[in-house]
Design an enzyme around this catalytic site. Structure first.
Site, PDB file in Angstrom:
ATOM      1  CG  ASN A 181     -62.091 -38.136  36.012  1.00 23.33           C
ATOM      2  OD1 ASN A 181     -61.898 -37.599  34.916  1.00 23.33           O
ATOM      3  ND2 ASN A 181     -63.295 -38.520  36.418  1.00 23.33           N
ATOM      4  CE  LYS A 223     -64.949 -35.666  38.272  1.00 20.91           C
ATOM      5  NZ  LYS A 223     -66.070 -35.744  39.172  1.00 20.91           N
ATOM      6  CG  HIS A 260     -66.549 -41.283  36.131  1.00 21.12           C
ATOM      7  ND1 HIS A 260     -67.555 -40.440  36.523  1.00 21.12           N
ATOM      8  CD2 HIS A 260     -65.526 -41.068  36.991  1.00 21.12           C
ATOM      9  CE1 HIS A 260     -67.155 -39.733  37.570  1.00 21.12           C
ATOM     10  NE2 HIS A 260     -65.915 -40.100  37.877  1.00 21.12           N
ATOM     11  CD  GLU A 276     -68.679 -36.928  36.964  1.00 18.50           C
ATOM     12  OE1 GLU A 276     -67.856 -36.730  36.066  1.00 18.50           O
ATOM     13  OE2 GLU A 276     -68.471 -36.635  38.167  1.00 18.50           O
ATOM     14  CD  GLU A 312     -64.631 -42.808  40.993  1.00 16.48           C
ATOM     15  OE1 GLU A 312     -63.734 -42.072  41.396  1.00 16.48           O
ATOM     16  OE2 GLU A 312     -65.302 -42.562  39.981  1.00 16.48           O
ATOM     17  N   GLY A 352     -67.573 -35.635  44.094  1.00 19.28           N
ATOM     18  CA  GLY A 352     -67.746 -34.193  43.932  1.00 19.28           C
ATOM     19  C   GLY A 352     -68.623 -33.555  44.994  1.00 19.28           C
ATOM     20  CB  SER A 387     -64.912 -36.282  48.404  1.00 13.80           C
ATOM     21  OG  SER A 387     -66.015 -35.786  47.671  1.00 13.80           O
TER      22      SER A 387
HETATM   23  C1  PEP Z   1     -64.067 -38.696  40.223  1.00 14.04           C
HETATM   24  O1  PEP Z   1     -64.154 -37.876  39.339  1.00 14.04           O
HETATM   25  O2  PEP Z   1     -63.918 -39.879  39.900  1.00 14.04           O
HETATM   26  C2  PEP Z   1     -64.120 -38.267  41.616  1.00 14.04           C
HETATM   27  C3  PEP Z   1     -64.004 -39.164  42.548  1.00 14.04           C
HETATM   28  O3  PEP Z   1     -64.281 -36.916  41.857  1.00 14.04           O
HETATM   29  P1  PEP Z   1     -64.047 -36.156  43.264  1.00 14.04           P
HETATM   30  O4  PEP Z   1     -62.702 -36.598  43.787  1.00 14.04           O
HETATM   31  O5  PEP Z   1     -64.094 -34.707  42.916  1.00 14.04           O
HETATM   32  O6  PEP Z   1     -65.145 -36.587  44.190  1.00 14.04           O
END
Ligand code: PEP
Length: 250
Positions: free
Chosen positions: A9, A11, A95, A97, A167, A173, A212
């Site tokens: 992703n 973003k 997601h 976010e 997630e 992040g 992460s």
């Molecule tokens: C994500 O954007 O879905 C995500 C898991 O980001 P990160 O791997 O940076 O934690």
């Protein structure tokens, strides 16, 4: 039985030039991979160019969002058919976010999921608890609600074709990853809860872990029986680190 899927992703990152440079490198570094499905989700403005660059490769592309209506006066929105037209086969939906900053709810997740499926796209539906919810011991309750409301009303075939991404919000992040045991516990629960909705699909549906994921922790996570792949943010932005995720040691 379930083919692993490694998804990136991106973003709100990368211009067309930057995106093309990464996918050119990625195309070379993973051209020999056949045992893992690979997906990248760039920004809307780079989809068309990225798709052209990836034609004939083993990398699929997906959008990061869509709107459920087919067309009309919805300034700034993108329809499922437009996402498909740009070359996407997948789309991220719900997601955290988007839930946190853009008012996405389980109800809108459900509308978007159905619209994506109707357009022939595979939705990657994201679920996950916040740190507060984990500390209050309501993780399972939160995941169950997000699944039952976000993925309601699908046919058996659709239910098996979607992808679920677990997630935990506190791990996105932040550099904090759920331990393989913590992630497996929720993945097993999610599969069971999904089985109460769609008996046959629950063993077929792919459940990705996101939060992460990086080249160091990916292999241990992928050893868990109910983890069928990863959804990575930061580690998907460079070809070198994303290649290590795709080529995790088995
Ligand atoms: C994500 O954007 O879905 C995500 C898991 O980001 P990160 O791997 O940076 O934690």
């Amino acid at each position: 039985m379930r083919k692993p899927l490694m998804a990136g992703n991106w973003k709100m990152n990368k211009t067309v030039e930057e995106a093309i440079s990464v996918v050119k490198a990625l195309k070379r570094s993973i051209s020999d991979v056949t045992d893992v499905d690979v997906l990248i989700c760039p920004t809307f403005t780079t989809l068309y160019a990225v798709n052209n660059e990836l034609k004939g490769s083993n990398i699929d592309i997906g959008a990061q969002n869509l709107f459920w209506e087919t067309k009309g006066a919805f300034t700034g929105e993108i329809s499922p058919a437009m996402v498909k037209d740009a070359g996407c086969s997948y789309v991220l939906i719900g997601h955290s976010e988007r839930r946190q900053y853009f008012g996405e709810t389980d109800e809108t997740v459900n509308k978007k999921t159905k619209a994506a499926l109707a357009a022939g796209l595979i939705p990657v539906v994201c679920v996950g608890e916040t740190l507060k919810e984990r500390e209050e011991n309501v993780t399972f309750k939160v995941i169950e609600k997000q699944l039952k409301e976000g993925l309601a009303g699908l046919t058996a075939e659709q239910a098996a074709s979607v992808v679920i991404a677990y997630e935990p919000v506190w791990a996105i992040g932040t550099g904090k990853t759920a331990s393989p045991d913590q992630a497996q516990e929720v993945h097993a629960f999610a599969r069971k809860a999904y089985g109460e909705m769609y008996v046959d699909a629950s063993q077929k549906v792919r459940i990705l872990y996101g939060g992460s994921v990086n080249p160091t922790n990916v292999s241990e996570l992928m050893k868990q029986p109910d983890i069928d792949g990863g959804l990575a943010g930061g580690a998907s932005l460079q070809a070198e680190s994303f290649t290590k995720l795709v080529k995790y040691s088995k």
